[in-house]
Design a protein around this motif. Structure first.
Motif, PDB file in Angstrom:
ATOM      1  N   LEU A  45       0.841  -1.196   0.000  1.00  0.00           N
ATOM      2  CA  LEU A  45       0.000   0.000   0.000  1.00  0.00           C
ATOM      3  C   LEU A  45       0.876   1.246   0.000  1.00  0.00           C
ATOM      4  CD1 LEU A  45      -2.831  -1.028   2.466  1.00  0.00           C
ATOM      5  CD2 LEU A  45      -2.850  -1.061  -0.016  1.00  0.00           C
ATOM      6  N   ARG A  46       0.438   2.260  -0.713  1.00  0.00           N
ATOM      7  CA  ARG A  46       1.245   3.447  -0.946  1.00  0.00           C
ATOM      8  C   ARG A  46       0.790   4.607  -0.068  1.00  0.00           C
ATOM      9  NH1 ARG A  46      -0.895   3.504  -6.847  1.00  0.00           N
ATOM     10  NH2 ARG A  46      -2.695   3.226  -5.492  1.00  0.00           N
ATOM     11  N   GLY A  47       1.755   5.451   0.304  1.00  0.00           N
ATOM     12  CA  GLY A  47       1.448   6.684   1.023  1.00  0.00           C
ATOM     13  C   GLY A  47       1.159   6.506   2.494  1.00  0.00           C
ATOM     14  N   LEU A  48       1.642   5.421   3.111  1.00  0.00           N
ATOM     15  CA  LEU A  48       1.395   5.186   4.534  1.00  0.00           C
ATOM     16  C   LEU A  48       2.650   5.533   5.328  1.00  0.00           C
ATOM     17  CD1 LEU A  48      -0.573   1.811   4.535  1.00  0.00           C
ATOM     18  CD2 LEU A  48      -1.413   4.159   4.250  1.00  0.00           C
ATOM     19  N   LYS A  49       2.589   6.601   6.083  1.00  0.00           N
ATOM     20  CA  LYS A  49       3.715   7.047   6.903  1.00  0.00           C
ATOM     21  C   LYS A  49       3.252   7.159   8.350  1.00  0.00           C
ATOM     22  CE  LYS A  49       7.083  10.798   7.441  1.00  0.00           C
ATOM     23  NZ  LYS A  49       7.559  12.093   6.869  1.00  0.00           N
ATOM     24  N   GLY A  50       3.798   6.307   9.218  1.00  0.00           N
ATOM     25  CA  GLY A  50       3.436   6.339  10.625  1.00  0.00           C
ATOM     26  C   GLY A  50       4.378   7.222  11.417  1.00  0.00           C
ATOM     27  N   CYS A  51       3.821   8.063  12.274  1.00  0.00           N
ATOM     28  CA  CYS A  51       4.618   8.993  13.077  1.00  0.00           C
ATOM     29  C   CYS A  51       4.396   8.702  14.564  1.00  0.00           C
ATOM     30  CB  CYS A  51       4.208  10.432  12.774  1.00  0.00           C
ATOM     31  SG  CYS A  51       4.400  10.886  11.027  1.00  0.00           S
ATOM     32  N   GLY A  52       5.450   8.806  15.328  1.00  0.00           N
ATOM     33  CA  GLY A  52       5.352   8.540  16.755  1.00  0.00           C
ATOM     34  C   GLY A  52       4.438   9.516  17.475  1.00  0.00           C
ATOM     35  N   THR A  53       3.788   9.034  18.518  1.00  0.00           N
ATOM     36  CA  THR A  53       2.939   9.878  19.361  1.00  0.00           C
ATOM     37  C   THR A  53       3.569  10.014  20.748  1.00  0.00           C
ATOM     38  OG1 THR A  53       1.634   7.979  20.111  1.00  0.00           O
ATOM     39  CG2 THR A  53       0.854   9.143  18.147  1.00  0.00           C
ATOM     40  N   GLN A  54       3.064  10.949  21.511  1.00  0.00           N
ATOM     41  CA  GLN A  54       3.485  11.123  22.895  1.00  0.00           C
ATOM     42  C   GLN A  54       2.249  10.986  23.794  1.00  0.00           C
ATOM     43  OE1 GLN A  54       5.725  14.802  23.281  1.00  0.00           O
ATOM     44  NE2 GLN A  54       7.186  14.198  21.692  1.00  0.00           N
TER      45      GLN A  54
END
Length: 238
Positions: free
Chosen positions: A131-140
């Motif tokens: 799947l394209r365009g999936l960028k996971g970013c860390g949370t706080q």
């Protein structure tokens, strides 16, 4: 290709709840000199953006409204740090999601209609499917329980518009200075097929930032892998 709106799953048995906001944000606009409107919304978020290099970091920490000249000045400080394809708007959220979380979370989580979180394992499975365009970013996020999951926030870039046929025929053009459209999202949405991105399986509408759209490839992968926690509403297009 068919498209779907990603929404909260009100029938889900998961009890997880998230309360928080992003670490930084642009101010809203107070009394635009062109349209006289005061407005701002945090429904467009870029959690990968790190503002720590900005000297005047305090200018991005408190939600507020400012004259448009100050908003435009702050936009120029942020713009070089944005991911490719990002669009800004008054109140845009930046940096990691900060807050509290508790309960039992599914693989996918929609704490609001304009944001999607997911567990790291779920992200890795979806990426392995191509799947394209999936960028996971860390949370706080601070959890009130042991054995808490690692929740990532998907950075969802803008793409696509609603078709004019589902919008009021007598609508005014966007404000030439602040960009405000002043439209209420129609209940019966119709996607404009000519504007939809072809390189991403998940995106946020450019003209209605509360609407997150995915492709049928995304839906099929979630169902095949057993990744639940959100609902998918079919969206027609023209």
């Amino acid at each position: 290709m068919h498209y779907f709106r990603v929404k909260e799953d009100n029938s889900s048995l998961y009890t997880g709840r998230v309360e928080g906001r992003h670490k930084w944000g642009l101010p809203g606009i107070r009394n635009c000199p062109a349209c006289k409107a005061s407005w701002g919304t945090d429904t467009r978020a870029y959690p990968s953006v790190d503002l720590t290099p900005v000297v005047t970091l305090a200018d991005f920490e408190e939600p507020r409204a400012e004259p448009i000249e100050e908003y435009e000045r702050l936009c120029e400080l942020v713009r070089p740090l944005l991911p490719p394809g990002a669009l800004l708007q008054p109140g845009a959220a930046l940096g990691p999601l900060v807050g509290r979380a508790q309960g039992n979370f599914g693989p996918l989580v929609a704490p609001s209609s304009w944001g999607v979180l997911l567990q790291r394992e779920a992200l890795e499975k979806l990426q392995a499917e191509g799947l394209r365009g999936l960028k996971g970013c860390g949370t706080q996020l601070r959890f009130r329980q042991r054995n808490s999951p690692e929740l990532l926030e998907l950075e969802i870039l803008p793409g696509g518009l609603l078709h004019p046929d589902c919008l009021p025929p007598n609508r005014k053009p966007p404000c030439p200075r602040c960009g405000r459209r002043g439209l209420t999202r129609p209940d019966d949405m119709l996607l404009d097929a000519s504007t939809l991105p072809t390189q991403s399986d998940l995106f946020r509408l450019e003209d209605f930032s509360t609407v997150i759209v995915c492709t049928e490839r995304f839906v099929e992968a979630c169902r095949r892998l057993g990744l639940d926690g959100v609902s998918f509403q079919p969206l027609p297009m023209k």
